[in-house]
Motif scaffolding. Structure first.
Motif, short mmCIF file in Angstrom:
data_model
loop_
_atom_site.label_atom_id
_atom_site.label_comp_id
_atom_site.label_asym_id
_atom_site.label_seq_id
_atom_site.Cartn_x
_atom_site.Cartn_y
_atom_site.Cartn_z
N THR A 113 5.69 -1.88 7.64
CA THR A 113 6.66 -1.24 8.53
C THR A 113 6.56 -1.72 9.96
O THR A 113 5.49 -2.03 10.47
CB THR A 113 6.50 0.30 8.50
OG1 THR A 113 5.34 0.68 9.25
CG2 THR A 113 6.37 0.83 7.08
N HIS A 114 7.71 -1.74 10.58
CA HIS A 114 7.81 -2.05 12.00
C HIS A 114 7.23 -0.93 12.85
O HIS A 114 6.65 -1.16 13.90
CB HIS A 114 9.28 -2.27 12.36
CG HIS A 114 9.54 -2.48 13.82
ND1 HIS A 114 9.33 -3.67 14.45
CD2 HIS A 114 10.01 -1.63 14.77
CE1 HIS A 114 9.64 -3.55 15.73
NE2 HIS A 114 10.06 -2.33 15.95
N THR A 115 7.37 0.31 12.35
CA THR A 115 7.02 1.49 13.14
C THR A 115 5.58 1.92 12.96
O THR A 115 4.90 2.30 13.94
CB THR A 115 7.95 2.66 12.77
OG1 THR A 115 9.31 2.22 12.89
CG2 THR A 115 7.71 3.85 13.69
N TYR B 59 0.50 0.01 5.30
CA TYR B 59 -0.31 1.04 4.67
C TYR B 59 0.17 1.25 3.24
O TYR B 59 1.22 0.73 2.83
CB TYR B 59 -0.24 2.37 5.44
CG TYR B 59 1.14 2.99 5.54
CD1 TYR B 59 1.54 4.00 4.68
CD2 TYR B 59 2.04 2.57 6.53
CE1 TYR B 59 2.81 4.58 4.78
CE2 TYR B 59 3.30 3.14 6.63
CZ TYR B 59 3.68 4.14 5.75
OH TYR B 59 4.92 4.71 5.84
N SER B 60 -0.60 2.00 2.47
CA SER B 60 -0.25 2.33 1.09
C SER B 60 -0.46 3.82 0.87
O SER B 60 -1.20 4.47 1.59
CB SER B 60 -1.12 1.53 0.10
OG SER B 60 -0.91 0.15 0.25
N TYR B 61 0.20 4.34 -0.15
CA TYR B 61 -0.07 5.72 -0.55
C TYR B 61 0.24 5.89 -2.03
O TYR B 61 1.02 5.11 -2.62
CB TYR B 61 0.75 6.70 0.29
CG TYR B 61 2.06 7.14 -0.30
CD1 TYR B 61 2.18 8.38 -0.95
CD2 TYR B 61 3.20 6.35 -0.21
CE1 TYR B 61 3.37 8.80 -1.49
CE2 TYR B 61 4.40 6.77 -0.75
CZ TYR B 61 4.49 8.00 -1.39
OH TYR B 61 5.68 8.40 -1.93
N ARG B 62 -0.41 6.88 -2.62
CA ARG B 62 -0.15 7.24 -4.01
C ARG B 62 0.49 8.63 -4.04
O ARG B 62 -0.09 9.58 -3.53
CB ARG B 62 -1.44 7.25 -4.82
CG ARG B 62 -1.94 5.88 -5.21
CD ARG B 62 -3.12 5.96 -6.16
NE ARG B 62 -3.53 4.65 -6.60
CZ ARG B 62 -3.00 3.99 -7.62
NH1 ARG B 62 -2.02 4.57 -8.33
NH2 ARG B 62 -3.42 2.80 -7.96
N PRO B 63 1.66 8.74 -4.63
CA PRO B 63 2.27 10.07 -4.75
C PRO B 63 1.42 10.96 -5.65
O PRO B 63 0.61 10.47 -6.44
CB PRO B 63 3.64 9.78 -5.37
CG PRO B 63 3.47 8.46 -6.07
CD PRO B 63 2.47 7.69 -5.26
N THR C 123 3.45 -8.04 9.47
CA THR C 123 3.78 -7.13 8.38
C THR C 123 4.41 -7.86 7.20
O THR C 123 4.92 -7.22 6.29
CB THR C 123 4.75 -6.03 8.86
OG1 THR C 123 5.95 -6.64 9.31
CG2 THR C 123 4.14 -5.22 9.97
N LYS C 124 4.37 -9.20 7.18
CA LYS C 124 4.92 -9.92 6.04
C LYS C 124 4.09 -9.65 4.80
O LYS C 124 2.86 -9.63 4.85
CB LYS C 124 4.92 -11.43 6.31
CG LYS C 124 5.93 -11.87 7.36
CD LYS C 124 5.90 -13.37 7.54
CE LYS C 124 6.88 -13.83 8.61
NZ LYS C 124 6.81 -15.28 8.81
N PRO C 125 4.74 -9.46 3.63
CA PRO C 125 3.98 -9.22 2.42
C PRO C 125 3.22 -10.46 1.99
O PRO C 125 3.65 -11.59 2.24
CB PRO C 125 5.05 -8.84 1.39
CG PRO C 125 6.29 -9.48 1.89
CD PRO C 125 6.19 -9.46 3.39
#
Length: 379
Positions: free
Chosen positions: A58-60, A64-68, A299-301
């Motif tokens: 993200t630009h903002t 980061y990562s997250y697991r629902p 932020t490039k993948p």
């Protein structure tokens, strides 16, 4: 036991539609440290998210990562997670719909609302984060006892591969109740405030609260932009936003569409467009300024399978409708163009540019889909 403080019950949010917008906002709403838990209903990206969670570039907020809390492959599976019964308050607190609004015609819009019936229980608040006008009525009719919030976002995001989202810029989301005289307006305002607070706690500082009528001005203003740029990109063979804004003929066309829709909005809402909203000319200038910004390289993948964004390729952004057309997917013609045409007919106002684009693209989509069916029948 007297004197013992019990912690507040957890807030559980179900996101129906795990596209770029749904995944971006779900990542900010998921706050286990605050007892707020997000679950996702996925489709084609189910296996990837179930296995690896969601990665955001993200630009903002950086990378980061997250697991629902849960990843479901269908609404039906999600309905089994919490059993609804009159004796329990364990329901989804919020069901947030972020799917593309794709009724095949004005008569099939109701089926869109029916999709979430298995997960809407007593006390569930429904939040619609979707493009278009006229999207609220089917949900309002299907769930007369539930609070309905309508939301408009300008976030620029794309899912570069399954479970990987790149947010290019902007986070703003505008939210307001859609009560239409149903229930206590104060309840709708309270839920709007609560949902905005959840977003702000997740870092979305420009989550904006609106009253019902004010939010409809936001929605009409957004549809004026969507209806001007999205179909025009398809009809101009994928022209990026800034190229259309820079071309004299297309600029006149785009400004003309926005003026048609804003005049219609003033008539329907029985008030001039508030001066705080950008004029068509200001939108053109903003498009020329913003659409050639490069995305931050950090932020490039890293995956070799992810597609580069337009900004990384040195191009300005194209509307999502172009990608739907180019990849053979259905376009949001009804909620972006069709509902505008129908509202214009209802109040007796001409919108010739919008009507022409609607007619041309409906025919183009039907012919494309028929060609695909014929090709498959030959196999």
């Amino acid at each position: 036991m007297a004197g013992v403080d019990h912690p507040p019950p957890p807030i559980r949010i179900l996101i129906v539609g795990a596209g770029a917008v749904g995944l971006f906002y779900s990542s900010r709403l998921h706050q286990p440290q605050n007892n707020v838990f997000v679950s996702l209903v996925c489709r084609s990206n189910y296996k990837a998210i179930k296995a690896n969670g969601v990665k955001l570039l993200t630009h903002t907020f950086g990378e980061y990562s997250y697991r629902p809390e849960n990843t479901f492959h269908s609404v039906g599976e999600a309905s089994k997670f919490i059993k609804f019964a009159p004796s329990t308050s364990r329901v989804w607190d919020y069901v947030v719909v972020t799917t593309k609004a794709l009724p095949s015609s004005s008569n099939s819009v109701e089926s869109e609302a029916n999709l979430i019936k298995p997960v809407v229980g007593p006390g569930t608040t429904i939040v619609l984060i979707q493009n278009g006008i006229g999207i609220e009525r089917p949900y309002h009719d299907a769930f007369p006892d539930n609070i309905l919030l309508s939301a408009v976002t300008v976030v620029s995001a794309e899912q570069t591969e399954h479970g990987v989202v790149r947010q290019n810029r902007w986070t703003r989301i505008s939210i307001g109740p859609w009560m239409q005289g149903k229930g206590d307006e104060a309840d709708g305002i309270s839920k709007t405030r609560e949902f905005c607070a959840l977003l702000k706690a997740g870092g979305i500082k420009d989550a904006e609260e609106y009253e019902e009528r004010e939010l409809q001005f936001v929605r009409w203003h957004k549809i004026a932009i969507n209806a001007a740029f999205n179909p025009s990109s398809v009809l101009s063979n994928g022209a990026p936003n800034s190229d259309m804004a820079a071309d004299a003929l297309l600029r006149e066309h785009i400004v003309g569409i926005m003026n048609e829709i804003l005049r219609l909005a003033s008539a329907i809402l029985q008030s001039p467009i508030p001066p705080k909203f950008a004029t068509p000319e200001q939108i053109i200038q903003s498009t020329l300024r913003n659409t050639r910004q490069n995305f931050d390289n950090k932020t490039k993948p890293q995956s070799n399978n992810s597609k580069p964004s337009n900004n990384q390729q040195g191009e300005s952004s194209r509307p999502s409708m172009w990608y739907d057309w180019a990849q053979g997917r259905p376009m949001e013609l009804e909620v972006i163009l069709g509902n505008v045409v129908r509202e214009a007919k209802r109040v007796g106002i001409e919108v010739p540019r919008v009507q022409s684009m609607y007619a041309l693209l409906c025919m183009a989509q039907r012919r494309r889909d028929e060609q695909v069916r014929r090709a498959k029948a030959k196999l």
